[in-house]
Design a protein around this motif. Structure first.
Motif, mmCIF file in Angstrom:
data_model
loop_
_atom_site.group_PDB
_atom_site.id
_atom_site.type_symbol
_atom_site.label_atom_id
_atom_site.label_comp_id
_atom_site.label_asym_id
_atom_site.label_seq_id
_atom_site.Cartn_x
_atom_site.Cartn_y
_atom_site.Cartn_z
ATOM 1 N N ARG A 29 0.855 -1.188 0.000
ATOM 2 C CA ARG A 29 0.000 0.000 0.000
ATOM 3 C C ARG A 29 0.884 1.228 0.000
ATOM 4 O O ARG A 29 1.731 1.397 0.872
ATOM 5 C CB ARG A 29 -0.893 -0.010 1.229
ATOM 6 C CG ARG A 29 -1.818 1.173 1.292
ATOM 7 C CD ARG A 29 -2.788 0.981 2.450
ATOM 8 N NE ARG A 29 -3.833 1.954 2.380
ATOM 9 C CZ ARG A 29 -3.875 3.047 3.135
ATOM 10 N NH1 ARG A 29 -2.935 3.287 4.003
ATOM 11 N NH2 ARG A 29 -4.868 3.897 3.011
ATOM 12 N N SER A 53 -14.092 -7.191 -5.892
ATOM 13 C CA SER A 53 -12.674 -6.992 -5.617
ATOM 14 C C SER A 53 -12.325 -5.589 -6.091
ATOM 15 O O SER A 53 -12.572 -5.240 -7.243
ATOM 16 C CB SER A 53 -11.833 -8.034 -6.354
ATOM 17 O OG SER A 53 -10.470 -7.839 -6.062
ATOM 18 N N SER A 54 -11.787 -4.773 -5.183
ATOM 19 C CA SER A 54 -11.484 -3.384 -5.509
ATOM 20 C C SER A 54 -10.417 -2.853 -4.563
ATOM 21 O O SER A 54 -10.422 -3.186 -3.368
ATOM 22 C CB SER A 54 -12.751 -2.537 -5.371
ATOM 23 O OG SER A 54 -12.445 -1.162 -5.438
ATOM 24 N N PRO A 55 -9.526 -1.995 -5.058
ATOM 25 C CA PRO A 55 -8.554 -1.375 -4.157
ATOM 26 C C PRO A 55 -9.214 -0.504 -3.087
ATOM 27 O O PRO A 55 -8.617 -0.233 -2.058
ATOM 28 C CB PRO A 55 -7.656 -0.558 -5.089
ATOM 29 C CG PRO A 55 -8.368 -0.461 -6.377
ATOM 30 C CD PRO A 55 -9.327 -1.606 -6.452
ATOM 31 N N GLU A 58 -9.473 -2.589 0.054
ATOM 32 C CA GLU A 58 -8.184 -2.677 0.748
ATOM 33 C C GLU A 58 -7.879 -1.375 1.489
ATOM 34 O O GLU A 58 -7.462 -1.402 2.652
ATOM 35 C CB GLU A 58 -7.083 -2.984 -0.258
ATOM 36 C CG GLU A 58 -5.746 -3.239 0.393
ATOM 37 C CD GLU A 58 -4.710 -3.732 -0.598
ATOM 38 O OE1 GLU A 58 -3.667 -4.213 -0.116
ATOM 39 O OE2 GLU A 58 -4.921 -3.656 -1.820
ATOM 40 N N ASP A 77 -7.032 -7.117 2.014
ATOM 41 C CA ASP A 77 -6.738 -7.176 0.590
ATOM 42 C C ASP A 77 -7.931 -6.589 -0.161
ATOM 43 O O ASP A 77 -8.814 -6.015 0.442
ATOM 44 C CB ASP A 77 -6.382 -8.589 0.127
ATOM 45 C CG ASP A 77 -7.505 -9.590 0.305
ATOM 46 O OD1 ASP A 77 -8.685 -9.197 0.328
ATOM 47 O OD2 ASP A 77 -7.205 -10.789 0.407
ATOM 48 N N SER A 78 -7.948 -6.740 -1.458
ATOM 49 C CA SER A 78 -8.945 -6.052 -2.275
ATOM 50 C C SER A 78 -10.289 -6.782 -2.377
ATOM 51 O O SER A 78 -11.227 -6.235 -2.920
ATOM 52 C CB SER A 78 -8.388 -5.808 -3.683
ATOM 53 O OG SER A 78 -8.067 -7.039 -4.289
#
Length: 121
Positions: A29, A53-55, A58, A77-78
């Motif tokens: 990160r 699932s996406s930043p 996170e 995590d994402s």
């Protein structure tokens, strides 16, 4: 390039135990300094599903850790997970929400108070 220090990177990435060893393909990160107005907008409650699932997820996880609410075994995590939901429920409790308002699914009010930094892709 991202205007962050090594200490910040180590703080935001508890999985890095030796700062001299970063491996190819390892995800770390790196967040730019927080500035007024540079926060992720609330993506809607339907966003928080196991298939997503996406930043942003996170980044949310690291903010929950910063707030002392994270229950991650190895860091966020994402992908939306049970640990994300439990961590977010801790945040909701910290804000004083109870019952269905503290189910671990982000709502606009609690999300805005978490101030998840904008994700730059």
């Amino acid at each position: 390039m991202h205007r962050v220090t090594l200490d910040q990177i180590l703080e935001w990435n508890p999985q890095i135990t030796n700062p001299d060893l970063i491996y190819p393909g390892q995800r770390i990160r790196v967040a730019p300094p927080e500035m007024e107005g540079e926060f992720e907008p609330f993506p809607g409650a339907d966003f928080f599903q196991p298939s997503v699932s996406s930043p942003v997820i996170e980044a949310m996880g690291y903010r929950l850790i910063d707030e002392g609410c994270g229950v991650y075994a190895h860091g966020p995590d994402s992908r939306w997970s049970e640990a994300d939901q439990k961590s977010y429920a801790n945040w909701q409790w910290k804000l004083g929400f109870r019952g269905q308002d503290a189910d671990g699914i982000p709502g606009r009010k609690s999300w805005n108070r978490l101030r998840v930094p904008a994700v730059y892709e």
